[in-house]
Each structure stands twice: as structure tokens, then as C-alpha cells.
Design a protein around this motif. Sequence first.
Motif, PDB file in Angstrom:
ATOM      1  N   ALA A  29       6.928  21.201  17.164  1.00 31.79           N
ATOM      2  CA  ALA A  29       5.750  21.189  17.729  1.00 31.79           C
ATOM      3  C   ALA A  29       4.779  21.071  16.571  1.00 31.79           C
ATOM      4  O   ALA A  29       3.887  20.257  17.087  1.00 31.79           O
ATOM      5  CB  ALA A  29       5.619  22.780  17.996  1.00 31.79           C
ATOM      6  N   GLY A  30       5.072  21.146  15.242  1.00 28.72           N
ATOM      7  CA  GLY A  30       4.117  20.937  14.167  1.00 28.72           C
ATOM      8  C   GLY A  30       3.946  19.483  13.936  1.00 28.72           C
ATOM      9  O   GLY A  30       2.946  18.940  13.827  1.00 28.72           O
ATOM     10  N   LEU A  31       5.165  18.625  14.002  1.00 31.24           N
ATOM     11  CA  LEU A  31       5.196  17.480  13.951  1.00 31.24           C
ATOM     12  C   LEU A  31       4.532  16.822  14.943  1.00 31.24           C
ATOM     13  O   LEU A  31       3.829  15.519  14.775  1.00 31.24           O
ATOM     14  CB  LEU A  31       6.566  17.050  13.589  1.00 31.24           C
ATOM     15  N   ASP A  32       4.777  17.262  16.227  1.00 29.97           N
ATOM     16  CA  ASP A  32       4.099  16.596  17.364  1.00 29.97           C
ATOM     17  C   ASP A  32       2.706  17.024  17.489  1.00 29.97           C
ATOM     18  O   ASP A  32       2.047  15.587  17.470  1.00 29.97           O
ATOM     19  CB  ASP A  32       4.525  17.161  18.711  1.00 29.97           C
ATOM     20  N   ALA A  33       2.202  18.059  16.938  1.00 27.49           N
ATOM     21  CA  ALA A  33       0.695  18.204  16.596  1.00 27.49           C
ATOM     22  C   ALA A  33       0.107  17.220  15.698  1.00 27.49           C
ATOM     23  O   ALA A  33      -1.137  16.949  15.860  1.00 27.49           O
ATOM     24  CB  ALA A  33       0.347  19.380  16.468  1.00 27.49           C
ATOM     25  N   ALA A  34       0.725  16.898  14.761  1.00 30.06           N
ATOM     26  CA  ALA A  34       0.356  15.937  13.714  1.00 30.06           C
ATOM     27  C   ALA A  34       0.124  14.534  13.915  1.00 30.06           C
ATOM     28  O   ALA A  34      -0.653  13.739  13.446  1.00 30.06           O
ATOM     29  CB  ALA A  34       1.026  15.978  12.461  1.00 30.06           C
ATOM     30  N   TYR A  40       8.452  22.632   6.810  1.00 31.91           N
ATOM     31  CA  TYR A  40       8.971  21.441   6.628  1.00 31.91           C
ATOM     32  C   TYR A  40       8.205  20.810   5.462  1.00 31.91           C
ATOM     33  O   TYR A  40       7.233  20.185   5.630  1.00 31.91           O
ATOM     34  CB  TYR A  40       8.963  20.399   7.811  1.00 31.91           C
ATOM     35  N   VAL A  41       9.009  20.790   4.271  1.00 33.28           N
ATOM     36  CA  VAL A  41       8.342  20.099   2.904  1.00 33.28           C
ATOM     37  C   VAL A  41       9.211  18.677   2.999  1.00 33.28           C
ATOM     38  O   VAL A  41      10.116  18.580   2.654  1.00 33.28           O
ATOM     39  CB  VAL A  41       8.785  21.010   1.910  1.00 33.28           C
ATOM     40  N   VAL A  91       0.620  20.049   8.686  1.00 39.03           N
ATOM     41  CA  VAL A  91       2.162  20.012   8.962  1.00 39.03           C
ATOM     42  C   VAL A  91       2.588  18.644   9.239  1.00 39.03           C
ATOM     43  O   VAL A  91       2.033  17.854   9.947  1.00 39.03           O
ATOM     44  CB  VAL A  91       2.474  20.939  10.189  1.00 39.03           C
ATOM     45  N   PRO A  92       3.492  18.046   8.401  1.00 32.52           N
ATOM     46  CA  PRO A  92       4.283  18.909   7.407  1.00 32.52           C
ATOM     47  C   PRO A  92       3.637  18.927   6.244  1.00 32.52           C
ATOM     48  O   PRO A  92       2.491  18.412   5.703  1.00 32.52           O
ATOM     49  CB  PRO A  92       5.817  17.999   7.319  1.00 32.52           C
ATOM     50  N   VAL A  93       4.438  19.652   5.211  1.00 31.55           N
ATOM     51  CA  VAL A  93       3.843  20.125   3.768  1.00 31.55           C
ATOM     52  C   VAL A  93       4.512  18.969   2.868  1.00 31.55           C
ATOM     53  O   VAL A  93       5.581  18.651   3.034  1.00 31.55           O
ATOM     54  CB  VAL A  93       4.177  21.352   3.439  1.00 31.55           C
TER      55      VAL A  93
END
Length: 296
Positions: free
Chosen positions: A35-40, A81-82, A115-117
Amino acid sequence: MKFDGWRCLAFTAGPIHLQSRHGKDLTRHFPDVRAGLDAALLPDAVLDGELIVFDPARGRTSFGALQDRVRTGRRPLAVSYVVFDLLQLDGIELLDRPLLERRMLLEELLDGVPVPVLCPATRDPDEARRWFDDYAVTGAEGIMIKDLSSRYRPTGPGWWKWKRRTTTEAIIAGVQGVPETLLLGRRSPSGRLHYVGRTVPLSAGQAAALRPRLTPAGPDHPWPRPLPRSWSGGFDQAPADYVPVLPDLIAEIAADAAHDHGRWRHPVRFLRLRDDLGPAHLPLWTPEPAAQRPAS
């Protein structure tokens, strides 16, 4: 920095896809990362990085929390996710581009994206040494040293891992081979013998010196045969057979910082027998790593 987590590739073209370095599909186990990658709203890219969980109650990363997601589906802690490398961008493969170019493109891609870091990186050796010391309390394994002119390879020339190692002691309670590796234990305050890890393969000289000192154990040995999969390396490892031995010899070992559920996750190095010590002189088993001294 080399954090204590799971290596993970992320594919952002179309539906987000997460994949382990061995090709295992991780997407459904980490919906928060997806979800974080999607939002990025990243462009078509392939990222290389590490999934890590930080447990605030312990003040360090928790490798076990990552495993629990796959084994049980439990998600009590957030996953980060780094990212440390960029393998493809806008459909253009970057594997043969120098690391310096890939890093600059990655920094530009993730600028302002929460996101990601982006994994910390430095060209200053003194700063790297400070990281090596300062991040140890968080569970970080050490640092990766990379040639800025190197092309991308999953492993191989151009990358070096500088891992923190400490020396400590453990009880020899089993062997594999004749012997090839040692299986190690420590006793809990109640006296129970817990499995804590295994050694890397012994040298020929070490094996020859140990062989006459080891005594096969009887049926009252406390460990099952074979070792359960969860004991012997992780959810994707096969159960490991071994020969139980009387737990009366003490090994001095060098171990790295990757420690979870009372066990060293990576094989340790056998240094020597400690005939001057008995099991009562050893640190007791605990779910958390005990204080240890830096390896010389």
C-alpha cells in the motif's frame, strides 16, 4: 547500513509485486508495504532493498516478527521497506550501470517520497565506522562496502559485508558429519537445554581435534531428531538430522549480531574448546541476546 531484515525486490509497474531474493512471492504477506508503494505513485521501477521491523518494546529490529507474518499471518508491528539499489527505471534496465549512477537515480526517484525509505549511504570512512558502532544497539548487522564503479550483481565482486562479531561460549550438544558442524545450546534458568545455533563447517584440524572428545548421547538427550524446521534455519529450511552428543564440552565461538528467539540466525565460528569452563559458567539462555565481548 546492513540492517537485520529480509532482502526484497519491489516491482512497481502495474500491481505492486514483492519478491524475495530466492524468487518467493512476498506480496500478500506485506500489504502495508504494498500500500505504501502504491501511494508513492512511482514510475515503472524495480527496487532492491530490505524489509525490516523495528520493535519499540525491545529497542531493536525483530527478524522473528517478519517470520511470523509468513508463518501465522500476525501483523502486530509495522514493516519498513529500506531501499538501497535501483535495477530498472521507466523500462530501462540499469544492471550494467555503475553503482554511483544507479544511486544518484535512486536518490532522485525517492526525493520527497516517505515510502519506501532510502538506505543511508556515505563515502566517508569515519562516518561509516561511527554507523558500525552506533547502530549496533538497533540490531543492525554491520555495513555493506560497495565499489561505486561496480555493476549490479545479487552477490559477487564489488560488495563486501563488514559484520559485527562478538565472542562468547555455548555448549556442544550435537554434531553433523564426523564432525562437520557443531550444534550448540545454552541452559535456561530452569536447567532446560535450548538450541541456540550451529557453526560454520569446521576445518580439518578442528574436526580431528574434536572427534575423540565427543561422546554420543543416549535416548535422554533433550532435543528432537531431526531438529524442527523452525530451529534449523527458518520457514523455508528442511528439518536437519544430527547426532546428539553429551552436553559437557564448552565451545568458544564468534557470532554476529543477527539474533532472534534466543538463537543466532547465522552460523557461528568455532574458535576453541574451553576446558577451563563448565556449563554452569556460561551465560544463561534468554529470548534476548546476552551482553558479549567484541571479537578480537
